[in-house]
Enzyme design. Sequence first.
Site, PDB file in Angstrom:
ATOM      1  CG  ASN A  52      -0.405   0.027   2.501  1.00 36.71           C
ATOM      2  OD1 ASN A  52       0.734  -0.390   2.678  1.00 36.71           O
ATOM      3  ND2 ASN A  52      -1.129   0.520   3.464  1.00 36.71           N
ATOM      4  CD  GLU A  63       4.977   0.196  12.836  1.00 37.38           C
ATOM      5  OE1 GLU A  63       3.749   0.307  13.030  1.00 37.38           O
ATOM      6  OE2 GLU A  63       5.812   0.864  13.472  1.00 37.38           O
ATOM      7  CD  GLU A 122       8.700   0.713  10.627  1.00 38.25           C
ATOM      8  OE1 GLU A 122       7.737   1.117   9.959  1.00 38.25           O
ATOM      9  OE2 GLU A 122       9.475  -0.162  10.227  1.00 38.25           O
ATOM     10  CB  CYS A 131      -1.916   0.592   8.431  1.00 35.20           C
ATOM     11  SG  CYS A 131      -0.681   1.877   8.378  1.00 35.20           S
TER      12      CYS A 131
HETATM   13  P1  NAD Z   1       0.506  -8.821   3.878  1.00 38.59           P
HETATM   14  O1  NAD Z   1       0.617  -9.190   5.303  1.00 38.59           O
HETATM   15  O2  NAD Z   1      -0.279  -9.709   2.985  1.00 38.59           O
HETATM   16  O3  NAD Z   1       1.957  -8.720   3.225  1.00 38.59           O
HETATM   17  C1  NAD Z   1       2.990  -7.960   3.799  1.00 38.59           C
HETATM   18  C2  NAD Z   1       4.331  -8.534   3.356  1.00 38.59           C
HETATM   19  O4  NAD Z   1       4.446  -9.875   3.830  1.00 38.59           O
HETATM   20  C3  NAD Z   1       4.485  -8.604   1.839  1.00 38.59           C
HETATM   21  O5  NAD Z   1       5.826  -8.349   1.525  1.00 38.59           O
HETATM   22  C4  NAD Z   1       4.093 -10.037   1.531  1.00 38.59           C
HETATM   23  O6  NAD Z   1       4.657 -10.495   0.325  1.00 38.59           O
HETATM   24  C5  NAD Z   1       4.667 -10.761   2.726  1.00 38.59           C
HETATM   25  N1  NAD Z   1       4.000 -12.029   3.039  1.00 38.59           N
HETATM   26  C6  NAD Z   1       2.713 -12.377   2.795  1.00 38.59           C
HETATM   27  N2  NAD Z   1       2.493 -13.633   3.240  1.00 38.59           N
HETATM   28  C7  NAD Z   1       3.650 -14.067   3.772  1.00 38.59           C
HETATM   29  C8  NAD Z   1       4.058 -15.289   4.401  1.00 38.59           C
HETATM   30  N3  NAD Z   1       3.235 -16.305   4.574  1.00 38.59           N
HETATM   31  N4  NAD Z   1       5.317 -15.382   4.850  1.00 38.59           N
HETATM   32  C9  NAD Z   1       6.170 -14.362   4.678  1.00 38.59           C
HETATM   33  N5  NAD Z   1       5.867 -13.189   4.096  1.00 38.59           N
HETATM   34  C10 NAD Z   1       4.619 -13.048   3.646  1.00 38.59           C
HETATM   35  O7  NAD Z   1      -0.024  -7.324   3.850  1.00 38.59           O
HETATM   36  P2  NAD Z   1      -0.430  -6.457   2.587  1.00 38.59           P
HETATM   37  O8  NAD Z   1      -1.741  -6.973   2.085  1.00 38.59           O
HETATM   38  O9  NAD Z   1       0.705  -6.339   1.636  1.00 38.59           O
HETATM   39  O10 NAD Z   1      -0.611  -5.020   3.255  1.00 38.59           O
HETATM   40  C11 NAD Z   1      -1.758  -4.628   3.877  1.00 38.59           C
HETATM   41  C12 NAD Z   1      -1.638  -4.761   5.385  1.00 38.59           C
HETATM   42  O11 NAD Z   1      -0.513  -4.036   5.841  1.00 38.59           O
HETATM   43  C13 NAD Z   1      -2.827  -4.148   6.096  1.00 38.59           C
HETATM   44  O12 NAD Z   1      -3.244  -4.998   7.131  1.00 38.59           O
HETATM   45  C14 NAD Z   1      -2.262  -2.848   6.653  1.00 38.59           C
HETATM   46  O13 NAD Z   1      -2.934  -2.356   7.777  1.00 38.59           O
HETATM   47  C15 NAD Z   1      -0.871  -3.241   6.960  1.00 38.59           C
HETATM   48  N6  NAD Z   1      -0.028  -2.048   7.054  1.00 38.59           N
HETATM   49  C16 NAD Z   1       0.399  -1.664   8.287  1.00 38.59           C
HETATM   50  C17 NAD Z   1       1.180  -0.525   8.416  1.00 38.59           C
HETATM   51  C18 NAD Z   1       1.666  -0.065   9.760  1.00 38.59           C
HETATM   52  O14 NAD Z   1       2.572   0.750   9.779  1.00 38.59           O
HETATM   53  N7  NAD Z   1       1.125  -0.539  10.865  1.00 38.59           N
HETATM   54  C19 NAD Z   1       1.529   0.214   7.280  1.00 38.59           C
HETATM   55  C20 NAD Z   1       1.083  -0.209   6.037  1.00 38.59           C
HETATM   56  C21 NAD Z   1       0.304  -1.360   5.941  1.00 38.59           C
END
Ligand code: NAD
Length: 484
Positions: free
Chosen positions: A158, A257, A465, A291
Amino acid sequence: MKNKSSKISASQPLDSLIAGRWVAHNSKVAVMNPVDGSTLAQVSSATPDDCLSAVDAAQSAFNSWKATAPRVRAEILRKSFEIMIAEQESLARLITLENGKVLSDARAEAAYAAEFFRWFSEEAVRIDGDYRRAPSGANWLMVSRQPVGVALLATPWNFPAAMATRKIGPALAAGCTVVLKPASETPLTALAIAEIMQRAGVPDGVVNVVVPSPSGPAVSAMLKSDRVRKLSFTGSTPVGSLLLAQAAEKVINCTMELGGNAPFIVFEDADLSAAVDGAMLAKMRNGGAACTAANRFFVHEKIYDAFADALTTRMSALVLGDGLDAMTTVGPLVSKSQQQQVAKLVDEAKAFGAKVACGGSAATDSSYGYFPTVLTDVSFDAPILQTEIFGPVAPLVRFKDSDDILSHANNVEHGLVSYVYTRDLGRGMRIAESLESGMVGLNRGLVSDPAAPFGGVKQSGLGREGAHDGLLAFLETKYVAGNW
Ligand code: NAD
């Protein structure tokens, strides 16, 4: 919906960066254009072994990077900031192409992302320790900070630029070397930033980037290696929780995060127009895929109708389309599955009694768009309030009892950010203190700032962060007991 100029630049890196070299792999992962589902680029997909080579490269570069003068580390980060700002427009275009967000949001992200390099270039020369007398008076206590070691950084789709720089900046400032694993939906921006860092003079092996698809086996292999000492992850709570369990095996230092589900509380004495402006920002930054996105609007009954009308007018006026098009004010979601997830949540809310004031359906063309939506008459127990929506949907709940609203706001497992609108600052501060979230926007719809500690409580994560805290996340405390 597609704009004619939707092509990536010929100089865009598409391979892994390992030990300072761009390495092609046989297997490729397709990066899709969310505007029409066409393929934007084929990026080299790293195997678990390729990822372990990147970890080796980071390990080999670690001792010399750790010993590099903080001023030199700072200047490389500063130079990276300057190049990113000079190339803001092309980076923004790339972000829009692979992520779908509108160009104005992408420009803002490119600038915000660059700011993390500037901020941490300033922090690199402020790594302090202390020196004190033991209470017994018998000896001295000397405390210093050392880089944790090789850091694995995993980022979501995102904010493809800002989530990468928010981790690379402090890691390099602290003296850590890194392997960045961007989301496979949006790897192009991360690869472009790594190339900028090469031009800024980052030594070989200090920044490595791999795009394994699927991610799971490669990330597990890296966490199992004895060389990764830090995991900094941004993404969903379920994946974060899975990786925490994997990191436990080798007792790896973790910063997490994770997801959010922000309440947005509007009291009866709020400045209506400021609250609507704040709501638009908190809901629609990044098309709702943030997020920090406001997900649960609790509005006092005395102001509810006026707020709902004003928000509906603003949401209806948004133009869904190709983010590269100057007329567009909301881009498509990143993927078909994300679009389907948003549609499912809205349908469930309708079945639960919510009324659609505007929007309420997916784009009818081949894009992954969803029309900006306001749902009214949402009840406190509606399932949509328990789920991170991650799309342009604002569910509005009417409340009567101001004493009660805190418990509703806190009634979720997430705790990243909350928003409160009231003219009574005493009430605002009392509520802010009692909200179970790591951050609060008080009469503000945007909290993100490189100089502020960003992060959540409960299932929204561990650690912070940005700010000085972001630097400390990549440092270990070393204590020397001395006698002389
Ligand atoms: P996601 O958890 O699907 O993926 C995040 C990362 O993890 C990606 O690089 C993905 O390829 C990797 N990943 C996915 N499955 C994995 C696995 N089984 N093992 C290892 N790595 C894996 O999240 P997303 O859909 O890319 O992003 C959206 C989410 O991120 C939302 O829940 C959002 O709230 C959160 N987010 C949080 C923050 C924060 O600062 N708190 C900031 C931005 C996004």
